[in-house]
Design a protein around this motif. Structure first.
Motif, PDB file in Angstrom:
ATOM      1  N   GLY A  66     -14.915  28.266 144.696  1.00 30.58           N
ATOM      2  CA  GLY A  66     -15.991  28.629 143.779  1.00 30.58           C
ATOM      3  C   GLY A  66     -17.207  27.718 143.734  1.00 30.58           C
ATOM      4  N   ASP A  67     -17.085  26.476 144.191  1.00 27.94           N
ATOM      5  CA  ASP A  67     -18.262  25.595 144.145  1.00 27.94           C
ATOM      6  C   ASP A  67     -19.203  25.897 145.309  1.00 27.94           C
ATOM      7  N   LYS A  68     -20.482  25.755 145.028  1.00 27.69           N
ATOM      8  CA  LYS A  68     -21.482  26.114 146.038  1.00 27.69           C
ATOM      9  C   LYS A  68     -22.148  24.851 146.576  1.00 27.69           C
ATOM     10  N   ARG A  69     -21.417  24.121 147.361  1.00 23.39           N
ATOM     11  CA  ARG A  69     -21.985  22.925 147.986  1.00 23.39           C
ATOM     12  C   ARG A  69     -21.244  22.633 149.285  1.00 23.39           C
ATOM     13  N   LEU A  70     -21.861  21.766 150.110  1.00 21.47           N
ATOM     14  CA  LEU A  70     -21.263  21.428 151.414  1.00 21.47           C
ATOM     15  C   LEU A  70     -20.363  20.208 151.334  1.00 21.47           C
ATOM     16  N   SER A  71     -20.511  19.393 150.287  1.00 15.99           N
ATOM     17  CA  SER A  71     -19.694  18.184 150.134  1.00 15.99           C
ATOM     18  C   SER A  71     -19.605  17.376 151.436  1.00 15.99           C
ATOM     19  N   ASN A  72     -20.754  17.201 152.105  1.00 15.04           N
ATOM     20  CA  ASN A  72     -20.850  16.299 153.277  1.00 15.04           C
ATOM     21  C   ASN A  72     -20.163  16.859 154.518  1.00 15.04           C
ATOM     22  N   ILE A  79     -14.384  25.830 157.754  1.00 21.49           N
ATOM     23  CA  ILE A  79     -13.876  26.176 156.416  1.00 21.49           C
ATOM     24  C   ILE A  79     -13.727  24.922 155.558  1.00 21.49           C
ATOM     25  N   ILE A  80     -14.308  24.977 154.365  1.00 16.73           N
ATOM     26  CA  ILE A  80     -14.105  23.936 153.355  1.00 16.73           C
ATOM     27  C   ILE A  80     -12.984  24.454 152.454  1.00 16.73           C
ATOM     28  N   MET A  81     -11.793  23.906 152.669  1.00 21.31           N
ATOM     29  CA  MET A  81     -10.584  24.457 152.028  1.00 21.31           C
ATOM     30  C   MET A  81     -10.419  23.817 150.647  1.00 21.31           C
ATOM     31  N   ASP A  82     -11.146  24.337 149.668  1.00 24.79           N
ATOM     32  CA  ASP A  82     -11.156  23.677 148.358  1.00 24.79           C
ATOM     33  C   ASP A  82     -10.363  24.482 147.326  1.00 24.79           C
ATOM     34  N   GLY A  83      -9.746  23.770 146.399  1.00 22.90           N
ATOM     35  CA  GLY A  83      -9.070  24.431 145.282  1.00 22.90           C
ATOM     36  C   GLY A  83      -7.577  24.144 145.174  1.00 22.90           C
ATOM     37  N   ILE A 136     -11.769  22.838 160.347  1.00 23.27           N
ATOM     38  CA  ILE A 136     -11.343  22.826 158.941  1.00 23.27           C
ATOM     39  C   ILE A 136     -11.537  21.443 158.319  1.00 23.27           C
ATOM     40  N   TYR A 137     -11.999  21.470 157.072  1.00 19.29           N
ATOM     41  CA  TYR A 137     -12.235  20.234 156.318  1.00 19.29           C
ATOM     42  C   TYR A 137     -10.951  19.936 155.550  1.00 19.29           C
ATOM     43  N   ALA A 138     -10.154  19.017 156.088  1.00 22.76           N
ATOM     44  CA  ALA A 138      -8.863  18.709 155.459  1.00 22.76           C
ATOM     45  C   ALA A 138      -8.969  17.533 154.494  1.00 22.76           C
ATOM     46  N   PHE A 139      -9.872  16.572 154.808  1.00 25.19           N
ATOM     47  CA  PHE A 139      -9.985  15.369 153.963  1.00 25.19           C
ATOM     48  C   PHE A 139     -11.349  14.739 154.245  1.00 25.19           C
ATOM     49  N   SER A 140     -12.133  14.531 153.197  1.00 26.73           N
ATOM     50  CA  SER A 140     -13.480  13.991 153.401  1.00 26.73           C
ATOM     51  C   SER A 140     -13.472  12.469 153.273  1.00 26.73           C
ATOM     52  N   SER A 141     -14.556  11.841 153.733  1.00 25.71           N
ATOM     53  CA  SER A 141     -14.654  10.376 153.593  1.00 25.71           C
ATOM     54  C   SER A 141     -14.637  10.003 152.109  1.00 25.71           C
ATOM     55  N   GLU A 142     -15.131  10.897 151.257  1.00 25.74           N
ATOM     56  CA  GLU A 142     -15.145  10.639 149.814  1.00 25.74           C
ATOM     57  C   GLU A 142     -13.755  10.801 149.180  1.00 25.74           C
ATOM     58  N   ASN A 143     -12.882  11.568 149.841  1.00 25.89           N
ATOM     59  CA  ASN A 143     -11.538  11.796 149.276  1.00 25.89           C
ATOM     60  C   ASN A 143     -10.664  10.541 149.292  1.00 25.89           C
ATOM     61  N   TRP A 144     -11.084   9.486 150.029  1.00 24.39           N
ATOM     62  CA  TRP A 144     -10.330   8.225 150.001  1.00 24.39           C
ATOM     63  C   TRP A 144     -10.285   7.653 148.590  1.00 24.39           C
ATOM     64  N   SER A 145     -11.236   8.040 147.748  1.00 23.92           N
ATOM     65  CA  SER A 145     -11.255   7.470 146.396  1.00 23.92           C
ATOM     66  C   SER A 145     -10.334   8.226 145.429  1.00 23.92           C
ATOM     67  N   ARG A 146      -9.539   9.146 145.940  1.00 25.36           N
ATOM     68  CA  ARG A 146      -8.557   9.826 145.077  1.00 25.36           C
ATOM     69  C   ARG A 146      -7.381   8.890 144.771  1.00 25.36           C
ATOM     70  N   PRO A 147      -6.557   9.237 143.764  1.00 25.27           N
ATOM     71  CA  PRO A 147      -5.420   8.363 143.441  1.00 25.27           C
ATOM     72  C   PRO A 147      -4.536   8.110 144.661  1.00 25.27           C
ATOM     73  N   ILE A 205     -17.189  28.915 155.473  1.00 27.05           N
ATOM     74  CA  ILE A 205     -16.587  29.527 154.277  1.00 27.05           C
ATOM     75  C   ILE A 205     -16.140  28.386 153.376  1.00 27.05           C
ATOM     76  N   ARG A 206     -16.512  28.435 152.097  1.00 28.64           N
ATOM     77  CA  ARG A 206     -15.961  27.471 151.135  1.00 28.64           C
ATOM     78  C   ARG A 206     -15.207  28.241 150.059  1.00 28.64           C
ATOM     79  N   THR A 207     -13.955  27.921 149.888  1.00 34.79           N
ATOM     80  CA  THR A 207     -13.185  28.530 148.804  1.00 34.79           C
ATOM     81  C   THR A 207     -13.316  27.653 147.549  1.00 34.79           C
TER      82      THR A 207
HETATM   83  C1  IPE Z   1     -14.387  19.044 149.838  1.00 29.63           C
HETATM   84  O1  IPE Z   1     -13.705  19.240 148.658  1.00 29.63           O
HETATM   85  C2  IPE Z   1     -13.516  18.337 150.830  1.00 29.63           C
HETATM   86  C3  IPE Z   1     -12.379  19.103 151.331  1.00 29.63           C
HETATM   87  C4  IPE Z   1     -12.114  20.357 151.062  1.00 29.63           C
HETATM   88  C5  IPE Z   1     -11.505  18.396 152.220  1.00 29.63           C
HETATM   89  P1  IPE Z   1     -13.859  18.207 147.436  1.00 29.63           P
HETATM   90  O2  IPE Z   1     -13.010  18.734 146.353  1.00 29.63           O
HETATM   91  O3  IPE Z   1     -13.594  16.831 147.898  1.00 29.63           O
HETATM   92  O4  IPE Z   1     -15.403  18.342 147.113  1.00 29.63           O
HETATM   93  P2  IPE Z   1     -16.181  18.014 145.777  1.00 29.63           P
HETATM   94  O5  IPE Z   1     -15.719  16.653 145.307  1.00 29.63           O
HETATM   95  O6  IPE Z   1     -15.828  19.072 144.774  1.00 29.63           O
HETATM   96  O7  IPE Z   1     -17.631  18.058 146.149  1.00 29.63           O
END
Ligand code: IPE
Ligand code: IPE
Ligand code: MG
Length: 243
Positions: A191-197, A17-21, A61-72, A187-189
């Motif tokens: 609304g975005d249609k991508r895998l985000s790595n 699950i990509i827990m987005d939103g 479950i996708y809790a935090f991506s390698s790209e999420n380190w660049s968040r505030p 499952i990605r919540t």
């Molecule tokens: C994907 O969500 C990562 C997690 C759910 C942990 P993001 O919000 O980081 O993905 P992008 O930036 O919209 O692609």
């Protein structure tokens, strides 16, 4: 042949699950961003219960991506606090439910305290026959994982521990940090249609469902709807199925 997955007309065995939103949910409800993440943790608790009820083998479950380190920094710090809180509050309940925890990703980057708590949570929940394996991606990125796996395979090759003939799909799965291979359903919540790595290798033949609801609003019924939709999919794995 490495791919051995659930058939259709069946429950998926392994779900990602990509827990987005969470951020949009917080904004919509005029709350601070970390309130969204906090509400999201509560949803994980519900979905874990439903997975057990539905006899799902593993939930990744996708809790935090390698790209999420660049968040505030304030958001990352809030997430660190939430990880500590979630481990403290939820491990006893997970143990009661026979759920086995496995964290993967760049764990050292979370610092010693969190790394220690993660390791203890994994030890405390370890069992041979869990009701559910709950794999948590924390600072994980699919591309980076494949690079790391390649480096480790190259090292084994250099030390003559393996030969090039040994390198196959199973070996890459084994050297990847991801605890499970052959994910049946993603499952990605949000609304975005991508895998985000997420699970680039392990999701090669996964059914992918994109749900518009934001993760904090996702319910056990929404999850059950995904399982029902999965049963209706025709999983051909490249073959021609004659009627
Ligand atoms: C994907 O969500 C990562 C997690 C759910 C942990 P993001 O919000 O980081 O993905 P992008 O930036 O919209 O692609
Ligand atoms: C996903 O929710 C959780 C993490 C990436 C940590 P977001 O925080 O990405 O939520 P949106 O996409 O901004 O709404
Ligand atoms: Mg997002």
């Amino acid at each position: 042949m490495a791919i051995s997955l659930s058939n259709n007309n069946n429950h998926p065995k392994k779900i990602g699950i990509i827990m987005d939103g969470n951020g949009r949910w917080a904004k919509f409800n005029k709350l601070k961003i970390n309130k969204g993440h906090e509400k999201g943790v509560g949803v994980v608790r519900d979905i874990v219960k439903e997975c057990i009820a539905q006899n799902i083998e593993s939930l990744t479950i996708y809790a935090f991506s390698s790209e999420n380190w660049s968040r505030p920094q304030s958001e990352v710090n809030g997430i660190k606090k939430l990880i500590v809180k979630a481990i403290h509050e939820q491990v006893p309940e997970l143990m009661e439910q026979n759920v086995m925890l496995d964290f993967f990703g760049d764990i050292p980057s979370w610092g010693d305290e969190i790394a220690r708590k993660i390791s203890k949570a994994e030890d405390d929940t370890f069992m041979e026959y869990p009701s559910l394996r709950l794999n948590v991606a924390l600072g994980y990125g699919g591309r980076n994982d494949l690079v790391s796996a390649s480096i480790r395979i190259a090292e084994h090759l250099k030390s003559d521990l393996i030969s090039t003939d040994d390198i196959d799909e199973d070996m890459i799965a084994k050297f990847s940090q991801v605890p499970d291979d052959n994910i049946d359903l993603i499952i990605r919540t949000g609304g975005d249609k991508r895998l985000s790595n997420f699970l680039l290798f392990q999701a090669a033949y996964a059914e992918i469902f994109f749900v518009d609801k934001l993760w904090p609003d996702f319910t056990r019924d929404d999850f059950k709807n995904c399982l029902d939709a999965f049963k209706k999919t025709d999983r051909r794995f490249g073959k021609r199925i004659e009627d």
